[in-house]
Design a protein around this motif. Sequence first.
Motif, PDB file in Angstrom:
ATOM      1  N   LYS A 199      68.267   3.592  67.363  1.00 36.84           N
ATOM      2  CA  LYS A 199      68.062   4.244  66.159  1.00 36.84           C
ATOM      3  C   LYS A 199      66.829   3.689  65.570  1.00 36.84           C
ATOM      4  O   LYS A 199      65.947   4.077  64.789  1.00 36.84           O
ATOM      5  N   LYS A 200      66.819   2.364  65.724  1.00 36.94           N
ATOM      6  CA  LYS A 200      65.937   1.249  65.024  1.00 36.94           C
ATOM      7  C   LYS A 200      65.487   0.286  65.911  1.00 36.94           C
ATOM      8  O   LYS A 200      66.452  -0.312  66.828  1.00 36.94           O
ATOM      9  N   VAL A 201      64.251   0.003  65.688  1.00 37.35           N
ATOM     10  CA  VAL A 201      63.748  -1.086  66.579  1.00 37.35           C
ATOM     11  C   VAL A 201      62.777  -2.119  65.541  1.00 37.35           C
ATOM     12  O   VAL A 201      62.138  -1.687  64.705  1.00 37.35           O
ATOM     13  N   ILE A 202      63.235  -3.540  65.568  1.00 35.92           N
ATOM     14  CA  ILE A 202      62.599  -4.611  64.725  1.00 35.92           C
ATOM     15  C   ILE A 202      61.902  -5.462  65.751  1.00 35.92           C
ATOM     16  O   ILE A 202      62.393  -6.028  66.802  1.00 35.92           O
ATOM     17  N   ILE A 203      60.444  -5.441  65.556  1.00 38.01           N
ATOM     18  CA  ILE A 203      59.593  -6.457  66.103  1.00 38.01           C
ATOM     19  C   ILE A 203      59.510  -7.604  65.492  1.00 38.01           C
ATOM     20  O   ILE A 203      58.848  -7.488  64.488  1.00 38.01           O
ATOM     21  N   ASP A 204      59.858  -8.659  65.698  1.00 37.59           N
ATOM     22  CA  ASP A 204      59.934 -10.125  64.985  1.00 37.59           C
ATOM     23  C   ASP A 204      58.726 -10.998  65.360  1.00 37.59           C
ATOM     24  O   ASP A 204      58.556 -11.288  66.409  1.00 37.59           O
ATOM     25  N   LEU A 205      57.954 -11.067  64.191  1.00 44.30           N
ATOM     26  CA  LEU A 205      56.576 -11.877  64.415  1.00 44.30           C
ATOM     27  C   LEU A 205      56.589 -13.062  63.421  1.00 44.30           C
ATOM     28  O   LEU A 205      55.440 -13.692  63.450  1.00 44.30           O
ATOM     29  N   ARG A 206      57.970 -13.430  63.211  1.00 46.90           N
ATOM     30  CA  ARG A 206      57.871 -14.454  62.004  1.00 46.90           C
ATOM     31  C   ARG A 206      57.554 -15.807  62.718  1.00 46.90           C
ATOM     32  O   ARG A 206      57.142 -16.576  61.777  1.00 46.90           O
ATOM     33  N   THR A 207      57.378 -15.883  63.870  1.00 44.01           N
ATOM     34  CA  THR A 207      56.981 -17.391  64.614  1.00 44.01           C
ATOM     35  C   THR A 207      55.704 -17.227  65.491  1.00 44.01           C
ATOM     36  O   THR A 207      55.269 -18.167  66.169  1.00 44.01           O
ATOM     37  N   ASN A 208      54.959 -15.830  65.216  1.00 44.16           N
ATOM     38  CA  ASN A 208      53.921 -15.551  66.317  1.00 44.16           C
ATOM     39  C   ASN A 208      52.642 -16.228  65.539  1.00 44.16           C
ATOM     40  O   ASN A 208      52.286 -15.523  64.621  1.00 44.16           O
ATOM     41  N   SER A 209      52.208 -17.288  66.008  1.00 47.06           N
ATOM     42  CA  SER A 209      50.789 -17.912  65.670  1.00 47.06           C
ATOM     43  C   SER A 209      49.787 -17.634  66.484  1.00 47.06           C
ATOM     44  O   SER A 209      48.874 -18.382  66.254  1.00 47.06           O
ATOM     45  N   GLY A 210      49.839 -16.736  67.604  1.00 49.49           N
ATOM     46  CA  GLY A 210      48.702 -16.334  68.067  1.00 49.49           C
ATOM     47  C   GLY A 210      48.789 -16.144  69.602  1.00 49.49           C
ATOM     48  O   GLY A 210      49.382 -16.452  70.199  1.00 49.49           O
ATOM     49  N   GLY A 211      47.313 -16.207  70.056  1.00 54.61           N
ATOM     50  CA  GLY A 211      47.363 -15.860  71.588  1.00 54.61           C
ATOM     51  C   GLY A 211      46.110 -14.858  71.934  1.00 54.61           C
ATOM     52  O   GLY A 211      45.275 -14.573  71.161  1.00 54.61           O
ATOM     53  N   ASN A 212      46.350 -14.040  72.838  1.00 49.55           N
ATOM     54  CA  ASN A 212      45.517 -12.739  73.120  1.00 49.55           C
ATOM     55  C   ASN A 212      46.054 -11.533  72.162  1.00 49.55           C
ATOM     56  O   ASN A 212      47.102 -11.132  72.607  1.00 49.55           O
ATOM     57  N   SER A 213      45.638 -10.954  71.570  1.00 51.55           N
ATOM     58  CA  SER A 213      45.824  -9.965  70.772  1.00 51.55           C
ATOM     59  C   SER A 213      45.908  -8.530  71.465  1.00 51.55           C
ATOM     60  O   SER A 213      46.552  -7.695  71.183  1.00 51.55           O
ATOM     61  N   GLU A 214      45.596  -8.562  72.815  1.00 53.30           N
ATOM     62  CA  GLU A 214      45.401  -7.460  73.584  1.00 53.30           C
ATOM     63  C   GLU A 214      46.941  -7.175  74.230  1.00 53.30           C
ATOM     64  O   GLU A 214      47.328  -6.140  74.880  1.00 53.30           O
ATOM     65  N   ILE A 215      47.716  -8.282  74.317  1.00 50.53           N
ATOM     66  CA  ILE A 215      48.867  -8.425  74.912  1.00 50.53           C
ATOM     67  C   ILE A 215      49.977  -7.442  74.724  1.00 50.53           C
ATOM     68  O   ILE A 215      50.541  -6.745  75.712  1.00 50.53           O
ATOM     69  N   ILE A 216      50.015  -7.169  73.366  1.00 56.44           N
ATOM     70  CA  ILE A 216      51.211  -6.295  72.870  1.00 56.44           C
ATOM     71  C   ILE A 216      50.755  -4.824  73.133  1.00 56.44           C
ATOM     72  O   ILE A 216      51.697  -4.178  72.839  1.00 56.44           O
ATOM     73  N   LYS A 217      49.746  -4.490  73.275  1.00 56.44           N
ATOM     74  CA  LYS A 217      49.330  -3.061  73.683  1.00 56.44           C
ATOM     75  C   LYS A 217      50.195  -2.076  74.289  1.00 56.44           C
ATOM     76  O   LYS A 217      50.581  -1.209  73.822  1.00 56.44           O
ATOM     77  N   PRO A 218      50.621  -2.754  75.695  1.00 54.25           N
ATOM     78  CA  PRO A 218      51.533  -1.896  76.282  1.00 54.25           C
ATOM     79  C   PRO A 218      52.914  -1.640  75.722  1.00 54.25           C
ATOM     80  O   PRO A 218      53.134  -0.655  75.949  1.00 54.25           O
ATOM     81  N   LEU A 219      53.428  -2.531  75.116  1.00 50.84           N
ATOM     82  CA  LEU A 219      54.416  -2.436  74.369  1.00 50.84           C
ATOM     83  C   LEU A 219      54.615  -1.437  73.276  1.00 50.84           C
ATOM     84  O   LEU A 219      55.344  -0.232  73.269  1.00 50.84           O
ATOM     85  N   ILE A 220      53.478  -1.282  72.556  1.00 56.11           N
ATOM     86  CA  ILE A 220      53.144  -0.433  71.363  1.00 56.11           C
ATOM     87  C   ILE A 220      52.883   0.893  72.036  1.00 56.11           C
ATOM     88  O   ILE A 220      53.397   2.076  71.415  1.00 56.11           O
ATOM     89  N   GLY A 221      52.415   1.230  73.076  1.00 51.42           N
ATOM     90  CA  GLY A 221      52.146   2.387  73.876  1.00 51.42           C
ATOM     91  C   GLY A 221      53.449   2.987  74.311  1.00 51.42           C
ATOM     92  O   GLY A 221      53.601   4.158  74.137  1.00 51.42           O
ATOM     93  N   GLU A 222      54.430   2.180  74.838  1.00 54.10           N
ATOM     94  CA  GLU A 222      55.495   2.370  75.071  1.00 54.10           C
ATOM     95  C   GLU A 222      56.332   3.076  74.000  1.00 54.10           C
ATOM     96  O   GLU A 222      57.079   4.217  73.967  1.00 54.10           O
ATOM     97  N   LEU A 223      56.492   2.335  72.868  1.00 54.68           N
ATOM     98  CA  LEU A 223      57.200   2.491  71.653  1.00 54.68           C
ATOM     99  C   LEU A 223      56.654   3.929  71.126  1.00 54.68           C
ATOM    100  O   LEU A 223      57.592   4.444  70.557  1.00 54.68           O
ATOM    101  N   GLN A 224      55.310   4.314  70.947  1.00 52.39           N
ATOM    102  CA  GLN A 224      55.075   5.282  70.358  1.00 52.39           C
ATOM    103  C   GLN A 224      55.516   6.548  70.978  1.00 52.39           C
ATOM    104  O   GLN A 224      55.494   7.641  70.624  1.00 52.39           O
ATOM    105  N   GLN A 225      55.749   6.494  72.287  1.00 50.04           N
ATOM    106  CA  GLN A 225      56.672   7.628  73.101  1.00 50.04           C
ATOM    107  C   GLN A 225      57.834   7.999  72.502  1.00 50.04           C
ATOM    108  O   GLN A 225      58.527   9.129  72.659  1.00 50.04           O
ATOM    109  N   HIS A 226      58.551   7.108  71.504  1.00 56.32           N
ATOM    110  CA  HIS A 226      59.765   7.553  70.845  1.00 56.32           C
ATOM    111  C   HIS A 226      59.677   7.566  69.581  1.00 56.32           C
ATOM    112  O   HIS A 226      59.966   6.559  68.722  1.00 56.32           O
ATOM    113  N   GLN A 227      59.177   8.559  69.036  1.00 57.54           N
ATOM    114  CA  GLN A 227      58.785   8.936  67.561  1.00 57.54           C
ATOM    115  C   GLN A 227      60.070   9.197  66.618  1.00 57.54           C
ATOM    116  O   GLN A 227      60.060   9.181  65.485  1.00 57.54           O
TER     117      GLN A 227
END
Length: 396
Positions: A266-294
């Motif tokens: 029912k709910k998903v939390i993506i925790d970025l509280r310790t995320n200080s960087g890297g490659n901004s493209e890495i997360i794209k496939p995860l967002i694409g997957e989650l977008q299928q579950h509106q």
Amino acid sequence: MMKFSKLICLISIVGSMISCSSNSTEDWIEDIDYLASELPQKHIDFYKLIDSNEFHLRLDTLKSKLSNLDKAGKVLELQRILASLKVAHTNIPLQYSKALYALPLRLEIFDDGLFIYGIDELKEKYLEREIISINNMPLDKVYKRLEPFISYENEYWLKNQLPQFIIIPQILEYAGIINTRNEVKFQLKSGEEVIFRAQQPRAKLVYSNGVRQIIWLKKQKRNYWFELINDDLLYIQYNKCINDNKYPFINFVSDISLLLDSVEIKKVIIDLRTNSGGNSEIIKPLIGELQQHQEIKYFGAISRRTYSSGRFAARDILRDLDAVLIGEPTGGSPNSYGYNKTLLLPKSKIPLNYSNSYFTLLETDKPYIEPQIPIDFISADVFKGIDRVLEYVLNE
């Protein structure tokens, strides 16, 4: 809070240079002249950030007093100049060496004060105590003296960096906070005083039980991981925007996809509280997957440590998942300089990070990404193992 073995590595200034071989004054002058010539050409908008005459005057002033500075002082003065640009990504990265050491101490600036977060096990009785002054200097004056050496763009990144500078005696001495790097005295609100002396043997640090219990502080060595909570809440911690070759991100996303297909989330939390960087493209496939579950309600946890590509991830989940952001404002500004490259000074081999791109992530005048649901960062909560962000999502 960050994983403590990495907390040290993320201090933004001063020291990789301390470990390099001794350089003559002539060598340092050559390095400064090289910086004066190369950095303005390579750094985007350089002379929009600092006046040309001021920049070269400050470098000339530094050259005139090189003979009176030790290695730490020379590097600190270079960093002070870089910090004056007010670009968080433009700095001298710190690496510890035998000449530049940290006290066996971890501190945190909470909303209610500066507290001892981790400490040498021999001084464990001082764990969780509040510090009110250093060498009898009130904290507001301590912060003011350290601020010019820190590259930052908003108050939240400054708060993240200050505790890491406080535990380095050489910096405290150079900033005039202590008289000698051989001894640092911390005055506590309890009326007690805890003293650290130089050249102590390597110490084992201890942390409170509460800190070790909080979910977002448990597995920070992992770039990313997930856990099912209460059968219908999917907790995803995204610590680094970096692919893990032992657990490729595409496999990580595939595992989440299988879970979403087999469990009614029912709910998903993506925790970025310790995320200080890297490659901004890495997360794209995860967002694409989650977008299928509106049908799922999405949340994003952010903090003062959400920085660099971590702020891209915050923007992406806000925009593409319509997530509710919870926590503190980000340490990274949504509209600022980044995409670091390195300028290596030829004689000292000191690496300088500089920015060569400008990013506009959100239409806002604020120097941070603001949560829709602000959550106070209180010492008592953390020391008791309470995560108000996760509690909010569980109760929503």
